[in-house]
Write an enzyme that holds these catalytic residues in place. Structure first.
Site, PDB file in Angstrom:
ATOM      1  N   LYS A   1      16.975 -22.657  25.563  1.00  0.00           N
ATOM      2  CA  LYS A   1      17.074 -23.410  27.034  1.00  0.00           C
ATOM      3  C   LYS A   1      16.059 -23.087  27.787  1.00  0.00           C
ATOM      4  CE  LYS A   1      21.818 -22.671  26.444  1.00  0.00           C
ATOM      5  NZ  LYS A   1      23.241 -21.874  26.933  1.00  0.00           N
TER       6      LYS A   1
ATOM      7  N   LYS B   1      11.708 -19.987  18.726  1.00  0.00           N
ATOM      8  CA  LYS B   1      13.061 -20.586  18.681  1.00  0.00           C
ATOM      9  C   LYS B   1      13.341 -21.687  19.528  1.00  0.00           C
ATOM     10  CE  LYS B   1      16.038 -17.911  20.762  1.00  0.00           C
ATOM     11  NZ  LYS B   1      17.119 -16.785  21.250  1.00  0.00           N
TER      12      LYS B   1
ATOM     13  N   LYS C   1      13.585 -10.862  27.438  1.00  0.00           N
ATOM     14  CA  LYS C   1      13.995 -11.577  28.704  1.00  0.00           C
ATOM     15  C   LYS C   1      13.304 -10.755  29.864  1.00  0.00           C
ATOM     16  CE  LYS C   1      18.117 -14.274  27.495  1.00  0.00           C
ATOM     17  NZ  LYS C   1      19.355 -14.274  27.766  1.00  0.00           N
TER      18      LYS C   1
HETATM   19  P1  TYM Z   1      23.615 -18.268  23.736  1.00  0.00           P
HETATM   20  O1  TYM Z   1      24.220 -18.925  24.780  1.00  0.00           O
HETATM   21  O2  TYM Z   1      21.948 -17.937  23.882  1.00  0.00           O
HETATM   22  O3  TYM Z   1      23.737 -19.215  22.492  1.00  0.00           O
HETATM   23  C1  TYM Z   1      25.062 -19.646  21.910  1.00  0.00           C
HETATM   24  C2  TYM Z   1      25.053 -19.807  20.327  1.00  0.00           C
HETATM   25  O4  TYM Z   1      23.865 -20.483  19.844  1.00  0.00           O
HETATM   26  C3  TYM Z   1      23.067 -19.666  19.123  1.00  0.00           C
HETATM   27  N1  TYM Z   1      21.877 -20.496  19.017  1.00  0.00           N
HETATM   28  C4  TYM Z   1      21.170 -20.788  18.269  1.00  0.00           C
HETATM   29  N2  TYM Z   1      21.221 -21.097  16.901  1.00  0.00           N
HETATM   30  C5  TYM Z   1      20.274 -21.407  15.899  1.00  0.00           C
HETATM   31  N3  TYM Z   1      18.995 -21.578  16.628  1.00  0.00           N
HETATM   32  C6  TYM Z   1      18.774 -21.646  17.661  1.00  0.00           C
HETATM   33  N4  TYM Z   1      17.499 -22.020  18.507  1.00  0.00           N
HETATM   34  C7  TYM Z   1      19.727 -21.036  18.678  1.00  0.00           C
HETATM   35  N5  TYM Z   1      19.823 -20.878  20.038  1.00  0.00           N
HETATM   36  C8  TYM Z   1      20.935 -20.322  20.124  1.00  0.00           C
HETATM   37  C9  TYM Z   1      23.471 -18.339  19.426  1.00  0.00           C
HETATM   38  O5  TYM Z   1      22.862 -17.672  18.257  1.00  0.00           O
HETATM   39  C10 TYM Z   1      24.636 -18.347  19.721  1.00  0.00           C
HETATM   40  O6  TYM Z   1      25.884 -18.029  18.587  1.00  0.00           O
HETATM   41  N6  TYM Z   1      24.773 -13.599  23.679  1.00  0.00           N
HETATM   42  C11 TYM Z   1      25.252 -14.808  23.545  1.00  0.00           C
HETATM   43  C12 TYM Z   1      26.627 -15.222  24.023  1.00  0.00           C
HETATM   44  C13 TYM Z   1      27.839 -14.034  23.898  1.00  0.00           C
HETATM   45  C14 TYM Z   1      28.373 -14.046  22.510  1.00  0.00           C
HETATM   46  C15 TYM Z   1      29.516 -12.740  23.141  1.00  0.00           C
HETATM   47  C16 TYM Z   1      28.320 -14.346  21.338  1.00  0.00           C
HETATM   48  C17 TYM Z   1      28.201 -13.309  24.803  1.00  0.00           C
HETATM   49  N7  TYM Z   1      29.447 -12.697  24.469  1.00  0.00           N
HETATM   50  C18 TYM Z   1      30.330 -12.514  22.042  1.00  0.00           C
HETATM   51  C19 TYM Z   1      29.200 -13.977  20.350  1.00  0.00           C
HETATM   52  C20 TYM Z   1      30.053 -13.008  20.867  1.00  0.00           C
HETATM   53  C21 TYM Z   1      24.201 -15.791  23.906  1.00  0.00           C
HETATM   54  O7  TYM Z   1      23.503 -15.746  24.831  1.00  0.00           O
HETATM   55  O8  TYM Z   1      24.474 -16.971  23.101  1.00  0.00           O
END
Ligand code: TYM
Length: 335
Positions: free
Chosen positions: A197, A194, A111
């Site tokens: 967004k 991957k 990032k």
């Molecule tokens: P975020 O918002 O990027 O994504 C949310 C969830 O979607 C999953 N994900 C995917 N799974 C499979 N293939 C993909 N291409 C894909 N893109 C996204 C992510 O693995 C995630 O589970 N840091 C985290 C948010 C967060 C969080 C937490 C998660 C903040 N605090 C505490 C668990 C526990 C994030 O940016 O997710």
């Protein structure tokens, strides 16, 4: 007792990767466990967000979770900034985690890119806040996609170091839950990247809000190779785009890769893409429609978030008080 916690960022539209890697599993876990699902707006601002867009996205993501089948009465659904205990515990974890640990985080490197010096301090400390999100509830299990694995390892390291620094057995050592056939959904434009967004190409992902025509168009344009589909999984080796599309089909139809290949082996991509589009529309269509309906009632969404945050705070408050005790802070309950 098992306690499930997971989070999702309100930055733009949710996509098929979020759904198959995370949200779908959240829906199934709610039947057996106490679940807390958080829209992580504090994490979102580690990269600048237009304030009105952030507010809109927070409501949209909440609507998407509910439209996907998460029951906000049975579970806790709220936005992170409405429970200040997360930020307070994150500060303590900033003092527990080591620079060397954060320096290894691949998501920060991706990032921040080449302009590391210009990245926010928040982006660097992002995984500490994530550990605080989970451990403020003493979360035991965290359902996520594959890309969050490293962050969850850091959460375990933080819990362990806190426990050993203060000579307590206080925080649990949290387990990641990474399951299903699509734990890492790839971009439709490039099977080695991957689905995300932040990809500038709209054709790289399928959004919750895409209509049937958009879904069909994106899948039709998805990158593939010229060969027909294989009838066994080993025939997908070295064919990342084919592997991705078959994985998506398997996840959406609740079948294994082998079952899908037994069905579609020998078919050309043109025919398979048609089948995949129909399946995608069948699964995402009703979610997208329900989401649009919910978004039209922002007061209702805000009430859900408010109620979730109140219940979230009731859970974290006693845990935070104990943490303050352990650390040695003077606070109202301690003389
Ligand atoms: P975020 O918002 O990027 O994504 C949310 C969830 O979607 C999953 N994900 C995917 N799974 C499979 N293939 C993909 N291409 C894909 N893109 C996204 C992510 O693995 C995630 O589970 N840091 C985290 C948010 C967060 C969080 C937490 C998660 C903040 N605090 C505490 C668990 C526990 C994030 O940016 O997710």
């Amino acid at each position: 007792m098992n306690r499930i916690f997971s989070g999702i960022q309100p930055t733009g539209n949710l996509h098929l990767g979020n759904y198959l890697g995370a949200v779908r599993n959240w829906v199934s876990l709610q039947h057996d466990y106490e679940c807390i699902y958080c829209v992580v707006d504090l994490h979102a601002i580690t990269q600048w967000q237009e304030p009105e867009e952030l507010r809109k996205s927070t409501r949209e993501v909440t609507a998407a979770l509910i439209a996907a089948g998460i029951d906000p009465k049975k579970n806790i659904v709220f936005n992170q900034s409405q429970n200040p205990d997360h930020a307070q515990l994150a500060w303590i974890f900033n003092c527990v985690a080591r620079l060397g640990w954060l320096n290894r985080m691949t998501q920060f490197k991706e990032k921040a890119g080449k302009h590391r010096e210009n990245a926010s301090v928040g982006l660097y400390a992002y995984p500490n806040l994530m550990a605080a999100d989970i451990l403020a509830y003493k979360g035991t299990h965290v359902p996520v996609g594959e890309d969050q694995k490293q962050h969850l390892e850091l959460c375990r390291d933080i819990a362990q170091k806190f426990n050993s620094d203060y000579g307590v057995e206080f925080f649990p050592i949290t387990e990641p839950l990474i399951f299903g056939t699509a734990t890492r959904v790839m971009s439709l434009r490039d099977g080695k990247n991957k689905m995300s967004k932040s990809d500038p190409s709209e054709y790289s992902r399928i959004n919750f809000t895409d209509g049937p025509d958009e879904i069909a168009k994106k899948i039709r344009k998805a990158k593939t190779d010229p060969d027909a589909l294989p009838s066994e999984a080993k025939g997908l080796e070295g064919r990342p785009e084919a592997e991705n599309l078959v994985g998506i089909y398997a996840a959406l139809s609740d079948k294994s890769i082998e079952q899908v290949l037994a069905e579609v082996g020998g078919k050309q991509f043109s025919e398979f893409k048609q089948m995949l589009s129909e399946l995608c529309v069948e699964v995402l269509g009703p979610i997208g429609n329900e989401m649009k309906r919910l978004v039209a009632e922002p007061q209702h969404i805000d009430a859900i978030l408010r109620d979730g945050a109140d219940r979230a705070r009731e859970m974290t408050h006693p845990i935070l008080e104990e943490v303050m005790d352990i650390v040695g802070f003077v606070h109202p309950l301690k003389g």
